[in-house]
Design an enzyme around this catalytic site. Sequence first.
Site, PDB file in Angstrom:
ATOM      1  CG  HIS A  66       9.551  54.703  21.852  1.00  0.00           C
ATOM      2  ND1 HIS A  66       8.634  55.162  20.946  1.00  0.00           N
ATOM      3  CD2 HIS A  66       9.482  55.540  22.907  1.00  0.00           C
ATOM      4  CE1 HIS A  66       8.036  56.242  21.439  1.00  0.00           C
ATOM      5  NE2 HIS A  66       8.526  56.486  22.645  1.00  0.00           N
ATOM      6  N   GLY A 110      13.661  50.931  24.533  1.00  0.00           N
ATOM      7  CA  GLY A 110      12.740  51.294  25.607  1.00  0.00           C
ATOM      8  C   GLY A 110      12.116  50.087  26.299  1.00  0.00           C
ATOM      9  CE1 TYR A 140      16.283  55.267  26.135  1.00  0.00           C
ATOM     10  CE2 TYR A 140      16.816  55.399  28.474  1.00  0.00           C
ATOM     11  CZ  TYR A 140      16.070  54.859  27.434  1.00  0.00           C
ATOM     12  OH  TYR A 140      15.106  53.922  27.714  1.00  0.00           O
TER      13      TYR A 140
HETATM   14  O1  YZS Z   1       8.422  46.318   7.354  1.00  0.00           O
HETATM   15  P1  YZS Z   1       7.247  46.019   8.226  1.00  0.00           P
HETATM   16  O2  YZS Z   1       6.075  46.946   8.047  1.00  0.00           O
HETATM   17  O3  YZS Z   1       6.856  44.567   8.258  1.00  0.00           O
HETATM   18  O4  YZS Z   1       7.742  46.314   9.740  1.00  0.00           O
HETATM   19  C1  YZS Z   1       8.877  45.643  10.263  1.00  0.00           C
HETATM   20  C2  YZS Z   1       9.647  46.613  11.121  1.00  0.00           C
HETATM   21  O5  YZS Z   1       9.730  47.907  10.547  1.00  0.00           O
HETATM   22  C3  YZS Z   1       8.758  46.654  12.356  1.00  0.00           C
HETATM   23  N1  YZS Z   1       9.511  47.108  13.538  1.00  0.00           N
HETATM   24  C4  YZS Z   1       9.275  48.260  14.187  1.00  0.00           C
HETATM   25  N2  YZS Z   1       8.405  49.247  13.941  1.00  0.00           N
HETATM   26  C5  YZS Z   1       8.413  50.295  14.786  1.00  0.00           C
HETATM   27  N3  YZS Z   1       9.243  50.409  15.831  1.00  0.00           N
HETATM   28  C6  YZS Z   1      10.148  49.445  16.124  1.00  0.00           C
HETATM   29  N4  YZS Z   1      10.967  49.571  17.182  1.00  0.00           N
HETATM   30  C7  YZS Z   1      10.192  48.305  15.264  1.00  0.00           C
HETATM   31  N5  YZS Z   1      10.949  47.182  15.228  1.00  0.00           N
HETATM   32  C8  YZS Z   1      10.515  46.474  14.175  1.00  0.00           C
HETATM   33  O6  YZS Z   1       8.352  45.307  12.537  1.00  0.00           O
HETATM   34  C9  YZS Z   1       8.337  44.627  11.280  1.00  0.00           C
HETATM   35  C10 YZS Z   1       9.210  43.406  11.392  1.00  0.00           C
HETATM   36  O7  YZS Z   1      10.550  43.845  11.618  1.00  0.00           O
HETATM   37  P2  YZS Z   1      11.830  43.255  10.821  1.00  0.00           P
HETATM   38  O8  YZS Z   1      12.946  44.211  11.030  1.00  0.00           O
HETATM   39  O9  YZS Z   1      11.442  42.909   9.430  1.00  0.00           O
HETATM   40  O10 YZS Z   1      12.096  41.906  11.647  1.00  0.00           O
HETATM   41  P3  YZS Z   1      13.463  41.112  11.836  1.00  0.00           P
HETATM   42  O11 YZS Z   1      14.259  41.087  10.560  1.00  0.00           O
HETATM   43  O12 YZS Z   1      13.044  39.820  12.472  1.00  0.00           O
HETATM   44  O13 YZS Z   1      14.332  41.938  12.885  1.00  0.00           O
HETATM   45  C11 YZS Z   1      13.931  42.055  14.228  1.00  0.00           C
HETATM   46  C12 YZS Z   1      14.685  43.238  14.900  1.00  0.00           C
HETATM   47  C13 YZS Z   1      14.065  43.416  16.320  1.00  0.00           C
HETATM   48  C14 YZS Z   1      16.180  42.883  15.033  1.00  0.00           C
HETATM   49  C15 YZS Z   1      14.510  44.502  14.024  1.00  0.00           C
HETATM   50  O14 YZS Z   1      13.106  44.696  13.740  1.00  0.00           O
HETATM   51  C16 YZS Z   1      15.016  45.742  14.692  1.00  0.00           C
HETATM   52  O15 YZS Z   1      16.213  45.991  14.740  1.00  0.00           O
HETATM   53  N6  YZS Z   1      14.098  46.585  15.178  1.00  0.00           N
HETATM   54  C17 YZS Z   1      14.450  47.825  15.878  1.00  0.00           C
HETATM   55  C18 YZS Z   1      14.936  47.467  17.259  1.00  0.00           C
HETATM   56  C19 YZS Z   1      15.325  48.702  18.016  1.00  0.00           C
HETATM   57  O16 YZS Z   1      16.387  49.292  17.777  1.00  0.00           O
HETATM   58  N7  YZS Z   1      14.491  49.105  18.948  1.00  0.00           N
HETATM   59  C20 YZS Z   1      14.738  50.268  19.783  1.00  0.00           C
HETATM   60  C21 YZS Z   1      13.801  51.385  19.466  1.00  0.00           C
HETATM   61  N8  YZS Z   1      14.197  52.542  20.230  1.00  0.00           N
HETATM   62  C22 YZS Z   1      13.844  52.705  21.539  1.00  0.00           C
HETATM   63  O17 YZS Z   1      13.091  51.946  22.096  1.00  0.00           O
HETATM   64  C23 YZS Z   1      14.363  53.888  22.330  1.00  0.00           C
HETATM   65  C24 YZS Z   1      13.668  55.151  21.998  1.00  0.00           C
HETATM   66  S1  YZS Z   1      16.141  53.975  22.124  1.00  0.00           S
HETATM   67  O18 YZS Z   1      16.450  54.099  20.695  1.00  0.00           O
HETATM   68  O19 YZS Z   1      16.571  55.179  22.845  1.00  0.00           O
HETATM   69  O20 YZS Z   1      16.738  52.780  22.718  1.00  0.00           O
END
Ligand code: YZS
Length: 261
Positions: A66, A110, A140
Amino acid sequence: APSALIGVEIIDGIGILTLKNRRKLNALRRDMMRRLTESLESFAEDKIRVVILRAEAGMDVWSSGHDITELPRPGQDPLPYADPLEETLRAIRAYPGPVIAMVHGSVWGGAFDMVLSCDIVIADESASFAITPVNLGLPYNTTGLLHFVGRLRENLVKELFFTATPIEAKKAAEYGVINHLVPSAQLETHTMEIARQMASKAPLAMAAIKEQLRVISDYQPIAAQVFERLQDLRRKAYESADYREGIAAFLEKRQPAFKGE
Ligand code: YZS
């Protein structure tokens, strides 16, 4: 533009939808989800028998989940019924033919729910899967939990939700998240092969079976009082300081400090 972030193609009669929000690691933006839902509707009108949902080749992150910057403000239900991601999950589950998730790289939050909402999962060794609401302090939704409970063993569901730690492809295959684990070089051809095979079978029988399975697995009657109690538990979480902290920590690129209030 939203249309640029979702690829829509038809190859050999198979509908192919590609996540293309590379800059944000395929974060599932609202406009992308609307486009996915619309594309599924138009595939169904065109009687496309099988759909493949994929990320662009070469992505290490299949989807970061998400779009966290688009989650409703703390104090509001983060995953309401009308959330565009929820609408897409329903569209996948209601599609009158198989939807195959073709997965390489990491799948977050998500996006994991989206993969589990597909009918078949084909992945390579680079795939991993995490469900992350406890990293954000996010309660969730019950429907989402049903998606996991319907597909996986309860002790695995609990481990995934309580740790928010990715499981690697091998384990994911062992636990039944993945139907077919194949070498990276064969991911596309293998997926197309299975898609073509299913597309050659009787579509009306398939559509009926898919809908029967959906209704059976969605059918979990909950008394009104019980549902309202669950919603109160969720509300307590999304109105908490912890949820604010979880979102703030992500935006500020730091670890959250949760207090249980
Ligand atoms: O700093 P910039 O502008 O380059 O942006 C960064 C991140 O902020 C962005 N980005 C996201 N933006 C919005 N929503 C996201 N979910 C998201 N994930 C990442 O993308 C740019 C590159 O990210 P980095 O963190 O710099 O990349 P990296 O160091 O390679 O790390 C990759 C991961 C995937 C490990 C990291 O970006 C990460 O932890 N992202 C969040 C993953 C996450 O927790 N997703 C779940 C979101 N929540 C849900 O879907 C549900 C509602 S729930 O929470 O209930 O499960």
